[in-house]
Motif scaffolding. Structure first.
Motif, PDB file in Angstrom:
ATOM      1  N   ALA A 188     -10.264   2.219   0.172  1.00 50.26           N
ATOM      2  CA  ALA A 188     -10.359   0.847  -0.349  1.00 50.26           C
ATOM      3  C   ALA A 188      -9.671  -0.127   0.606  1.00 50.26           C
ATOM      4  O   ALA A 188     -10.177  -1.227   0.852  1.00 50.26           O
ATOM      5  CB  ALA A 188      -9.742   0.757  -1.738  1.00 50.26           C
ATOM      6  N   ASP A 189      -8.542   0.269   1.157  1.00 51.04           N
ATOM      7  CA  ASP A 189      -7.832  -0.582   2.110  1.00 51.04           C
ATOM      8  C   ASP A 189      -8.672  -0.805   3.366  1.00 51.04           C
ATOM      9  O   ASP A 189      -8.746  -1.922   3.890  1.00 51.04           O
ATOM     10  CB  ASP A 189      -6.479   0.033   2.463  1.00 51.04           C
ATOM     11  N   ALA A 190      -9.339   0.244   3.838  1.00 48.05           N
ATOM     12  CA  ALA A 190     -10.214   0.113   5.004  1.00 48.05           C
ATOM     13  C   ALA A 190     -11.388  -0.819   4.692  1.00 48.05           C
ATOM     14  O   ALA A 190     -11.784  -1.643   5.518  1.00 48.05           O
ATOM     15  CB  ALA A 190     -10.714   1.485   5.451  1.00 48.05           C
ATOM     16  N   ALA A 191     -11.944  -0.713   3.475  1.00 48.25           N
ATOM     17  CA  ALA A 191     -13.037  -1.602   3.067  1.00 48.25           C
ATOM     18  C   ALA A 191     -12.541  -3.043   2.984  1.00 48.25           C
ATOM     19  O   ALA A 191     -13.257  -3.975   3.368  1.00 48.25           O
ATOM     20  CB  ALA A 191     -13.605  -1.162   1.717  1.00 48.25           C
ATOM     21  N   TYR A 192     -11.318  -3.237   2.521  1.00 43.87           N
ATOM     22  CA  TYR A 192     -10.724  -4.570   2.457  1.00 43.87           C
ATOM     23  C   TYR A 192     -10.613  -5.165   3.871  1.00 43.87           C
ATOM     24  O   TYR A 192     -10.918  -6.338   4.080  1.00 43.87           O
ATOM     25  CB  TYR A 192      -9.343  -4.493   1.796  1.00 43.87           C
TER      26      TYR A 192
END
Length: 150
Positions: free
Chosen positions: A78-82
């Motif tokens: 999720a952090d990478a997608a953010y």
């Protein structure tokens, strides 16, 4: 009268399967849902309408991240997608965030599908993410995301 019957000897053995080619690393897929509710920057609420981020041709945007020392769980994915959603990087397939969609921000939801096909929905919070139930109010983006109210 009994008759003697000879049985053939039985041998038990553990057979080790032949080595196969190494399997592909686990893959995390992230789908971003942009919150279209007025004043959604205060955080996601389950009744808020969400619009799925799409590519310029209208097809769903699926960000792909391979499990690695950096991507170890759903929060890291999720952090990478953010980061991709804030135009700071690309996913592992080289996809970048479409220019006609606003950046990912507080109040949006990121759906992460893990290597074993488990799914979790995470709201983007001021610091980190929180697990939320699967969103039920999905809408289309009004024109482009530049026109959404955030």
């Amino acid at each position: 009268m009994t008759t003697a019957v000879t049985r053939p000897y039985t041998v038990s053995a553990r057979i080790k399967p032949a080595d196969t080619a190494p399997t592909a690393p686990g893959v995390y897929t992230a789908t971003v849902y942009v919150n279209t509710a007025p004043n959604s920057f205060n955080g996601y609420q389950h009744h808020h309408p969400l619009a799925e981020a799409t590519r310029p041709d209208g097809s769903p945007l699926r960000l792909v991240f391979h499990a690695s020392s950096r991507i170890t769980d759903h929060n890291a994915a999720a952090d990478a997608a953010y980061e991709v959603g804030n135009r700071q990087s690309a996913d592992d397939n080289g996809q970048t965030w479409p220019c006609d969609i606003r950046s990912v921000s507080v109040g949006d939801v990121i759906k992460v599908t893990g290597p074993d096909h488990w799914i979790i929905h995470l709201s983007v919070d001021r610091t980190g993410f929180s697990a939320v139930p699967e969103p039920t109010t999905l809408v289309g983006l009004p024109g482009t995301c530049a026109t959404s109210r955030h």
